[in-house]
Scaffold this motif. Structure first.
Motif, PDB file in Angstrom:
ATOM      1  N   GLY A  26       6.899  11.578  -4.134  1.00  0.00           N
ATOM      2  CA  GLY A  26       7.325  11.702  -2.746  1.00  0.00           C
ATOM      3  C   GLY A  26       6.507  10.810  -1.833  1.00  0.00           C
ATOM      4  N   ASN A  27       6.166  11.333  -0.655  1.00  0.00           N
ATOM      5  CA  ASN A  27       5.370  10.594   0.322  1.00  0.00           C
ATOM      6  C   ASN A  27       3.884  10.685   0.002  1.00  0.00           C
ATOM      7  OD1 ASN A  27       7.716  10.161   2.125  1.00  0.00           O
ATOM      8  ND2 ASN A  27       7.549  12.363   2.484  1.00  0.00           N
ATOM      9  N   ILE A  28       3.112   9.766   0.588  1.00  0.00           N
ATOM     10  CA  ILE A  28       1.653   9.799   0.474  1.00  0.00           C
ATOM     11  C   ILE A  28       1.053   9.800   1.878  1.00  0.00           C
ATOM     12  CG2 ILE A  28      -0.408   8.546  -0.262  1.00  0.00           C
ATOM     13  CD1 ILE A  28       1.171   7.456  -2.613  1.00  0.00           C
ATOM     14  N   HIS A  29       0.143  10.741   2.129  1.00  0.00           N
ATOM     15  CA  HIS A  29      -0.592  10.820   3.391  1.00  0.00           C
ATOM     16  C   HIS A  29      -2.076  10.669   3.069  1.00  0.00           C
ATOM     17  CE1 HIS A  29       2.927  12.712   5.526  1.00  0.00           C
ATOM     18  NE2 HIS A  29       3.201  13.066   4.273  1.00  0.00           N
ATOM     19  N   ILE A  30      -2.725   9.691   3.659  1.00  0.00           N
ATOM     20  CA  ILE A  30      -4.152   9.454   3.416  1.00  0.00           C
ATOM     21  C   ILE A  30      -4.888   9.574   4.743  1.00  0.00           C
ATOM     22  CG2 ILE A  30      -5.896   7.829   2.568  1.00  0.00           C
ATOM     23  CD1 ILE A  30      -3.655   6.545   0.875  1.00  0.00           C
ATOM     24  N   TYR A  31      -5.670  10.655   4.890  1.00  0.00           N
ATOM     25  CA  TYR A  31      -6.432  10.892   6.112  1.00  0.00           C
ATOM     26  C   TYR A  31      -7.845  10.348   5.938  1.00  0.00           C
ATOM     27  CZ  TYR A  31      -2.459  13.821   7.185  1.00  0.00           C
ATOM     28  OH  TYR A  31      -1.174  14.264   7.413  1.00  0.00           O
ATOM     29  N   GLY A  48      -9.756   6.115   4.747  1.00  0.00           N
ATOM     30  CA  GLY A  48      -9.521   4.706   4.490  1.00  0.00           C
ATOM     31  C   GLY A  48      -8.842   4.476   3.151  1.00  0.00           C
ATOM     32  N   LEU A  49      -7.862   3.572   3.133  1.00  0.00           N
ATOM     33  CA  LEU A  49      -7.222   3.150   1.887  1.00  0.00           C
ATOM     34  C   LEU A  49      -7.699   1.745   1.556  1.00  0.00           C
ATOM     35  CD1 LEU A  49      -5.192   3.276  -0.456  1.00  0.00           C
ATOM     36  CD2 LEU A  49      -3.424   2.489   1.151  1.00  0.00           C
ATOM     37  N   ARG A  50      -8.581   1.646   0.557  1.00  0.00           N
ATOM     38  CA  ARG A  50      -9.057   0.350   0.083  1.00  0.00           C
ATOM     39  C   ARG A  50      -8.494   0.031  -1.308  1.00  0.00           C
ATOM     40  NH1 ARG A  50     -13.293  -1.785   3.017  1.00  0.00           N
ATOM     41  NH2 ARG A  50     -14.137  -0.413   4.628  1.00  0.00           N
ATOM     42  N   GLY A  51      -7.963   1.017  -1.966  1.00  0.00           N
ATOM     43  CA  GLY A  51      -7.381   0.835  -3.281  1.00  0.00           C
ATOM     44  C   GLY A  51      -5.871   0.680  -3.206  1.00  0.00           C
ATOM     45  N   ARG A  52      -5.140   1.415  -4.072  1.00  0.00           N
ATOM     46  CA  ARG A  52      -3.704   1.252  -4.207  1.00  0.00           C
ATOM     47  C   ARG A  52      -2.995   2.569  -3.930  1.00  0.00           C
ATOM     48  NH1 ARG A  52      -4.399  -1.403 -10.213  1.00  0.00           N
ATOM     49  NH2 ARG A  52      -5.898  -3.012  -9.607  1.00  0.00           N
ATOM     50  N   ALA A  53      -1.876   2.481  -3.217  1.00  0.00           N
ATOM     51  CA  ALA A  53      -1.052   3.658  -2.940  1.00  0.00           C
ATOM     52  C   ALA A  53       0.381   3.336  -3.324  1.00  0.00           C
ATOM     53  CB  ALA A  53      -1.145   4.047  -1.468  1.00  0.00           C
ATOM     54  N   MET A  54       0.995   4.186  -4.168  1.00  0.00           N
ATOM     55  CA  MET A  54       2.350   3.969  -4.665  1.00  0.00           C
ATOM     56  C   MET A  54       3.162   5.236  -4.476  1.00  0.00           C
ATOM     57  SD  MET A  54       1.460   1.757  -8.095  1.00  0.00           S
ATOM     58  CE  MET A  54      -0.292   2.122  -8.267  1.00  0.00           C
ATOM     59  N   ALA A  55       4.096   5.215  -3.504  1.00  0.00           N
ATOM     60  CA  ALA A  55       4.955   6.361  -3.218  1.00  0.00           C
ATOM     61  C   ALA A  55       6.340   6.136  -3.826  1.00  0.00           C
ATOM     62  CB  ALA A  55       5.061   6.563  -1.706  1.00  0.00           C
ATOM     63  N   GLY A  56       7.123   7.222  -3.909  1.00  0.00           N
ATOM     64  CA  GLY A  56       8.459   7.109  -4.492  1.00  0.00           C
ATOM     65  C   GLY A  56       8.414   6.569  -5.906  1.00  0.00           C
ATOM     66  N   ALA A  57       7.465   7.054  -6.703  1.00  0.00           N
ATOM     67  CA  ALA A  57       7.192   6.456  -8.015  1.00  0.00           C
ATOM     68  C   ALA A  57       8.357   6.570  -8.988  1.00  0.00           C
ATOM     69  CB  ALA A  57       5.938   7.096  -8.628  1.00  0.00           C
ATOM     70  N   GLN A  58       9.254   7.545  -8.774  1.00  0.00           N
ATOM     71  CA  GLN A  58      10.412   7.692  -9.652  1.00  0.00           C
ATOM     72  C   GLN A  58      11.692   7.150  -9.008  1.00  0.00           C
ATOM     73  OE1 GLN A  58      10.247   8.597 -12.836  1.00  0.00           O
ATOM     74  NE2 GLN A  58       8.036   8.773 -12.578  1.00  0.00           N
ATOM     75  N   GLY A  59      11.536   6.294  -7.974  1.00  0.00           N
ATOM     76  CA  GLY A  59      12.690   5.601  -7.413  1.00  0.00           C
ATOM     77  C   GLY A  59      13.186   6.101  -6.077  1.00  0.00           C
ATOM     78  N   ASP A  60      12.448   6.977  -5.395  1.00  0.00           N
ATOM     79  CA  ASP A  60      12.882   7.489  -4.089  1.00  0.00           C
ATOM     80  C   ASP A  60      12.602   6.453  -3.004  1.00  0.00           C
ATOM     81  OD1 ASP A  60      13.516   8.847  -1.807  1.00  0.00           O
ATOM     82  OD2 ASP A  60      12.054  10.460  -2.063  1.00  0.00           O
ATOM     83  N   GLY A  61      13.655   5.733  -2.587  1.00  0.00           N
ATOM     84  CA  GLY A  61      13.497   4.697  -1.575  1.00  0.00           C
ATOM     85  C   GLY A  61      13.238   5.214  -0.180  1.00  0.00           C
ATOM     86  N   LYS A  62      13.355   6.534   0.032  1.00  0.00           N
ATOM     87  CA  LYS A  62      13.085   7.120   1.347  1.00  0.00           C
ATOM     88  C   LYS A  62      11.627   7.543   1.509  1.00  0.00           C
ATOM     89  CE  LYS A  62      17.825   8.785   1.905  1.00  0.00           C
ATOM     90  NZ  LYS A  62      18.692   9.968   2.125  1.00  0.00           N
ATOM     91  N   ALA A  63      10.854   7.438   0.460  1.00  0.00           N
ATOM     92  CA  ALA A  63       9.445   7.839   0.522  1.00  0.00           C
ATOM     93  C   ALA A  63       8.679   6.921   1.470  1.00  0.00           C
ATOM     94  CB  ALA A  63       8.824   7.804  -0.868  1.00  0.00           C
ATOM     95  N   ARG A  64       7.598   7.432   2.033  1.00  0.00           N
ATOM     96  CA  ARG A  64       6.759   6.658   2.950  1.00  0.00           C
ATOM     97  C   ARG A  64       5.285   6.852   2.612  1.00  0.00           C
ATOM     98  NH1 ARG A  64       9.199   6.103   8.956  1.00  0.00           N
ATOM     99  NH2 ARG A  64      11.399   5.942   8.396  1.00  0.00           N
ATOM    100  N   ILE A  65       4.489   5.936   3.121  1.00  0.00           N
ATOM    101  CA  ILE A  65       3.034   6.006   2.994  1.00  0.00           C
ATOM    102  C   ILE A  65       2.445   6.014   4.393  1.00  0.00           C
ATOM    103  CG2 ILE A  65       0.949   4.859   2.145  1.00  0.00           C
ATOM    104  CD1 ILE A  65       2.725   3.553  -0.012  1.00  0.00           C
ATOM    105  N   PHE A  66       1.568   6.965   4.661  1.00  0.00           N
ATOM    106  CA  PHE A  66       0.881   7.068   5.949  1.00  0.00           C
ATOM    107  C   PHE A  66      -0.622   6.952   5.703  1.00  0.00           C
ATOM    108  CE2 PHE A  66       4.806   9.460   6.098  1.00  0.00           C
ATOM    109  CZ  PHE A  66       5.389   9.071   7.292  1.00  0.00           C
ATOM    110  N   VAL A  67      -1.271   6.062   6.434  1.00  0.00           N
ATOM    111  CA  VAL A  67      -2.696   5.794   6.209  1.00  0.00           C
ATOM    112  C   VAL A  67      -3.423   5.783   7.551  1.00  0.00           C
ATOM    113  CG1 VAL A  67      -4.379   4.192   5.240  1.00  0.00           C
ATOM    114  CG2 VAL A  67      -2.109   4.372   4.211  1.00  0.00           C
ATOM    115  N   SER A  68      -4.593   6.436   7.604  1.00  0.00           N
ATOM    116  CA  SER A  68      -5.379   6.461   8.841  1.00  0.00           C
ATOM    117  C   SER A  68      -6.192   5.193   9.050  1.00  0.00           C
ATOM    118  CB  SER A  68      -6.325   7.681   8.837  1.00  0.00           C
ATOM    119  OG  SER A  68      -5.584   8.878   8.854  1.00  0.00           O
TER     120      SER A  68
END
Length: 256
Positions: free
Chosen positions: A187-192, A194-214
């Protein structure tokens, strides 16, 4: 005196999420494939050098013969990647894999057919690329397959070399994601943090997924089979609170 027999098992065998990338072949041209993959390896050597890859032939009009496939596999090796199998396709693909002595990897099929989601207008990042298809063995347990469930929470930071995978649910991280760390969700990813590495949302093909990063300083972000590698974060995004989503085949990033 007789030697004591060693009853210890010779090995352990486990199935888990594995870090395998996908090379989707669009035309049978070994030289062009090698050139393109070499460019990818040069652009992000930590990501792609000696990466295990699966060759996907499903987007070709006709399945290549064994000799042509041999040439494509050698092109992958020459570029600095390591082919480990063929992606799921037809019964002919299965027969080809058997003749080539390669495993057939079925789990990539969902990632090839992402849902097309809509999103608010924003300035796009550069054109997204087909994503490496995730994942090493997760360090957290995941729920069984089924409908999307409540979010999985990870308190604190994700250290370099670690991976969090939220299966069939969103992922919430209340800390930083270090360089070399991965956070993945169906599904979605919420990171409260810092994101310095890798974030992968919708890993099984959900094109509506989102990534939120502070605090955006990512190595890579990906949604439903499209990704963007950052060698240098754009000035207007570095350290900002952002959201990422797909619009068609473009991965869009905008400040919150």
């Amino acid at each position: 005196m007789n030697a004591k027999m060693d009853t210890t098992d010779a090995c352990d065998l486990r199935f888990g999420q594995v870090g395998i990338a996908c090379v989707r072949v669009r035309r049978v041209d070994a030289a062009a494939l090698c050139d393109e993959l070499e460019r990818r390896v040069r652009a992000a050597p930590q990501m792609f050098a000696r990466a295990a890859v699966v060759l996907d032939l499903s987007h070709l009009l006709n399945l290549p013969d064994d000799g042509a496939v041999d040439a494509l596999l050698e092109a992958v090796r020459s570029a600095g990647m390591l082919p480990v199998g063929l992606a799921y396709g037809t019964s002919e693909t299965e027969a080809l894999a058997k003749r080539m002595g390669l495993p057939l990897i079925a789990k990539f099929r969902a990632a090839y057919e992402p849902a097309q989601g809509s999103a608010p207008a924003a300035e796009p990042a550069t054109r997204a690329e087909p994503a490496p298809a995730v994942q090493r063995e997760p360090i957290l347990s995941a729920p069984p397959p089924g409908s999307m469930q409540g979010a999985q929470h990870h308190a604190g930071s994700v250290r370099s070399g670690q991976q969090i995978y939220a299966r069939e649910r969103d992922l919430i991280v209340t800390g930083a994601v270090a360089n070399g760390a991965e956070v993945i969700a169906d599904g979605n990813i919420h990171i409260y943090g810092g994101l310095r590495g890798r974030a992968m949302a919708g890993a099984q093909g959900d094109g509506k997924a989102r990534i939120f990063v502070s605090d955006f300083r990512a190595e890579l972000v990906a949604i439903a089979g499209q990704y963007r590698v950052f060698e240098q974060i754009p000035d207007d995004l570095e350290g900002q609170s952002v959201q990422c989503w797909l619009e068609g085949d473009k991965l869009l990033i905008a400040k919150l």
